[in-house]
Scaffold this motif. Structure first.
Motif, PDB file in Angstrom:
ATOM      1  N   GLN A  85       0.658  -1.254   0.153  1.00 43.52           N
ATOM      2  CA  GLN A  85      -0.060  -0.044  -0.219  1.00 43.52           C
ATOM      3  C   GLN A  85       0.885   1.329  -0.054  1.00 43.52           C
ATOM      4  N   PRO A 133      -7.978  -1.188  -0.841  1.00 48.95           N
ATOM      5  CA  PRO A 133      -6.618  -0.480  -0.834  1.00 48.95           C
ATOM      6  C   PRO A 133      -6.763   1.042  -0.555  1.00 48.95           C
ATOM      7  N   LYS A 175      -1.200  -3.737  -5.482  1.00 41.46           N
ATOM      8  CA  LYS A 175      -1.787  -2.598  -4.586  1.00 41.46           C
ATOM      9  C   LYS A 175      -3.646  -2.577  -4.485  1.00 41.46           C
ATOM     10  N   ARG A 176      -3.912  -2.620  -5.939  1.00 44.41           N
ATOM     11  CA  ARG A 176      -5.243  -2.724  -6.067  1.00 44.41           C
ATOM     12  C   ARG A 176      -5.824  -4.194  -6.025  1.00 44.41           C
TER      13      ARG A 176
END
Length: 135
Positions: A62, A75, A69-70
């Motif tokens: 993050q 997130p 990340k997504r």
């Protein structure tokens, strides 16, 4: 001792129960590992330091933009200049704790009036500038 405090103060008893609630660990997508400081209870979550929150954000992809990340359920946007409270709120949201959303800033009546005055003054100034050009 706790039972006597709890009998005298039901709010205290409720808070102790709330702080003892267990948290399900989140696994890292790339390795399936759980970070060593991932909080096991709500109390442990509230005791995390700023450095530990940074470590959690980095471990769970993050802190820096990237492919993974997504792929997490919630997130969050992370930056280096976050306060401890902002970090805690973002990690809390990330791991699924309720009431960790970004607060909406309440605007006071004075702020609304000041913005209206500034807008009126700017509009009036523009009006006079335009009129001045015609003469």
């Amino acid at each position: 001792m706790e039972s006597s405090l709890a009998s005298r103060n039901p709010a205290f008893s409720a808070k102790i129960s709330q702080m003892a609630l267990p948290l399900a660990p989140l696994v890292q997508l790339t390795t399936g590992s759980i970070h060593p400081v991932f909080p096991s209870t709500v109390l442990n979550f509230w005791l995390l330091t700023s450095t530990q929150l940074d470590e959690l954000a980095h471990f769970y992809h993050q802190r820096t933009p990237g492919y993974w990340k997504r792929h997490y359920p919630c997130p969050v946007e992370w930056s280096a200049d976050l306060t401890l409270e902002e970090k805690r709120r973002k990690i809390g949201r990330f791991i699924g704790l309720r009431d960790c959303e970004t607060p909406i800033k309440e605007v006071t009546e004075e702020e609304i009036l000041e913005r209206a005055r500034a807008a009126r003054d700017e509009a009036e100034s523009e009006l006079w500038k335009r009129k001045g050009m015609w003469y």
